[in-house]
Design a protein around this motif. Structure first.
Motif, PDB file in Angstrom:
ATOM      1  N   GLN A 125      -2.727  -1.525  -7.312  1.00 10.85           N
ATOM      2  CA  GLN A 125      -4.157  -1.563  -7.157  1.00 10.85           C
ATOM      3  C   GLN A 125      -4.626  -0.234  -8.435  1.00 10.85           C
ATOM      4  O   GLN A 125      -5.658  -0.656  -8.176  1.00 10.85           O
ATOM      5  CB  GLN A 125      -4.120  -1.562  -6.129  1.00 10.85           C
ATOM      6  CG  GLN A 125      -3.847  -0.675  -4.882  1.00 10.85           C
ATOM      7  CD  GLN A 125      -4.317  -1.049  -3.989  1.00 10.85           C
ATOM      8  OE1 GLN A 125      -5.451  -1.439  -3.973  1.00 10.85           O
ATOM      9  NE2 GLN A 125      -3.322  -1.182  -2.394  1.00 10.85           N
ATOM     10  N   GLU A 173       0.138  -2.632  -4.562  1.00 14.71           N
ATOM     11  CA  GLU A 173      -0.845  -3.379  -3.510  1.00 14.71           C
ATOM     12  C   GLU A 173      -0.540  -4.277  -2.187  1.00 14.71           C
ATOM     13  O   GLU A 173       1.187  -4.216  -2.379  1.00 14.71           O
ATOM     14  CB  GLU A 173      -0.806  -4.884  -4.204  1.00 14.71           C
ATOM     15  CG  GLU A 173      -1.944  -4.786  -5.916  1.00 14.71           C
ATOM     16  CD  GLU A 173      -2.345  -5.714  -6.144  1.00 14.71           C
ATOM     17  OE1 GLU A 173      -3.307  -6.104  -6.864  1.00 14.71           O
ATOM     18  OE2 GLU A 173      -1.142  -6.776  -6.427  1.00 14.71           O
ATOM     19  N   GLU A 223       0.873  -1.406   0.532  1.00 18.30           N
ATOM     20  CA  GLU A 223      -0.174  -0.080   0.228  1.00 18.30           C
ATOM     21  C   GLU A 223       0.776   1.357   0.289  1.00 18.30           C
ATOM     22  O   GLU A 223       0.061   2.395   0.476  1.00 18.30           O
ATOM     23  CB  GLU A 223      -0.880  -0.127   1.340  1.00 18.30           C
ATOM     24  CG  GLU A 223      -1.857  -1.174   1.549  1.00 18.30           C
ATOM     25  CD  GLU A 223      -3.156  -1.219   2.283  1.00 18.30           C
ATOM     26  OE1 GLU A 223      -3.333  -0.160   3.069  1.00 18.30           O
ATOM     27  OE2 GLU A 223      -3.909  -1.814   2.377  1.00 18.30           O
TER      28      GLU A 223
END
Length: 289
Positions: A269, A289, A243
């Motif tokens: 992502q 991701e 992230e």
């Protein structure tokens, strides 16, 4: 015959007219900035002291500044000063002059709410304005800034010291991610960059202020202007935590090409584009991701 005594207001008016004659953009502003720099007055103070005499020693220096501006030396290189995120920075011809659009990068990062201190890497720090603006606003963050130019890093170091961020920013020399590969922990929450993105065949279309004075290594990035951005997008996921976010600036006609590059990388992502003051998609924020 007595030497003419020049006063602030008439000197501003003469210089403005001279700049207009030579087609200098923003002639009045440039005249105010140069004279204010010389006699250490703000633009407001110039008008509060409009009848103050300007003496021969200062006039001699002022004439040289005018000659250099007529030759299209950028104002920021003549004053060695540029404001960024309401902070003052030293700049010279070793580094790109910071643009207002780049503030969108810093503002976006600062608006993103994070509960814990962040670890951030800046690629191509130049004068150091992005890293320093973040360090001033987030003193608890760990920041590493790299640049391929040792001359640029010397300017960044000067600014880092001036803003008392020595213990908050590490400066490393090398090409893109090369300097961090040997770090004990080479992963970050953020990777940020204002990379070169001008196409080499656009050189002749640039204003002489940019083309003839700003460092080409910080401007040009191959035939399509994407040679550095392409590498950033491809390599950044290897150095981001889950992230983690990559944020970088792009040229005004590059959004579609950059979207294609991001879509080709499964590590991301999601991503979004942030528009600048002119409504141009200028900053890219991509999350792995």
């Amino acid at each position: 015959m007595a030497t003419k005594i020049w006063h602030v207001l008439e000197l501003l008016e003469w210089t403005t007219g001279y700049f207009e004659k030579h087609k200098i953009p923003n002639p009045r502003l440039d005249a105010e900035v140069l004279l204010g720099h010389l006699i250490e007055k703000s633009r407001l103070q110039l008008y509060l002291h409009f009848d103050m005499p300007v003496f021969q020693d200062d006039l001699t220096v002022f004439r040289e500044l005018i000659k250099k501006r007529i030759a299209r030396t950028p104002i920021s290189y003549l004053t060695n000063r540029k404001e960024f995120m309401s902070l003052d920075f030293y700049v010279d011809e070793k580094v790109l002059i910071p643009r207002p659009e780049t503030e969108f990068i810093v503002e976006t990062i600062l608006k993103t709410k994070k509960d814990t201190p962040q670890r951030l890497l800046e690629i191509g720090t130049g004068s150091g304005v992005i890293a320093i603006a973040l360090a001033v606003n987030k003193p608890e963050w760990e920041i590493i800034a790299t640049d391929i130019s040792k001359d640029a890093l010397a300017v960044a170091e000067k600014n880092r010291d001036m803003h008392e961020c020595i213990d908050r920013i590490d400066l490393l020399h090398g090409d893109l991610f090369e300097p961090i590969k040997t770090l004990q922990s080479p992963r970050f929450n953020w990777i940020v960059s204002n990379p070169p993105y001008v196409m080499t065949n656009e050189c002749d279309t640039l204003s002489p202020d940019i083309r003839d004075y700003e460092p080409h290594i910080a401007l040009f990035a191959g035939e399509d202007g994407l040679s550095i951005i392409r590498r950033l997008i491809a390599e950044a996921p290897n150095y981001l935590h889950p992230e983690g976010k990559l944020i970088f600036e792009i040229g005004d006609k590059q959004a579609e090409s950059v979207k294609t590059l991001l879509d080709e990388q499964p590590a991301y992502q999601n991503y979004r584009f942030i528009k600048d003051y002119a409504g141009i998609e200028r900053v890219v924020l991509a999350t792995v991701e």
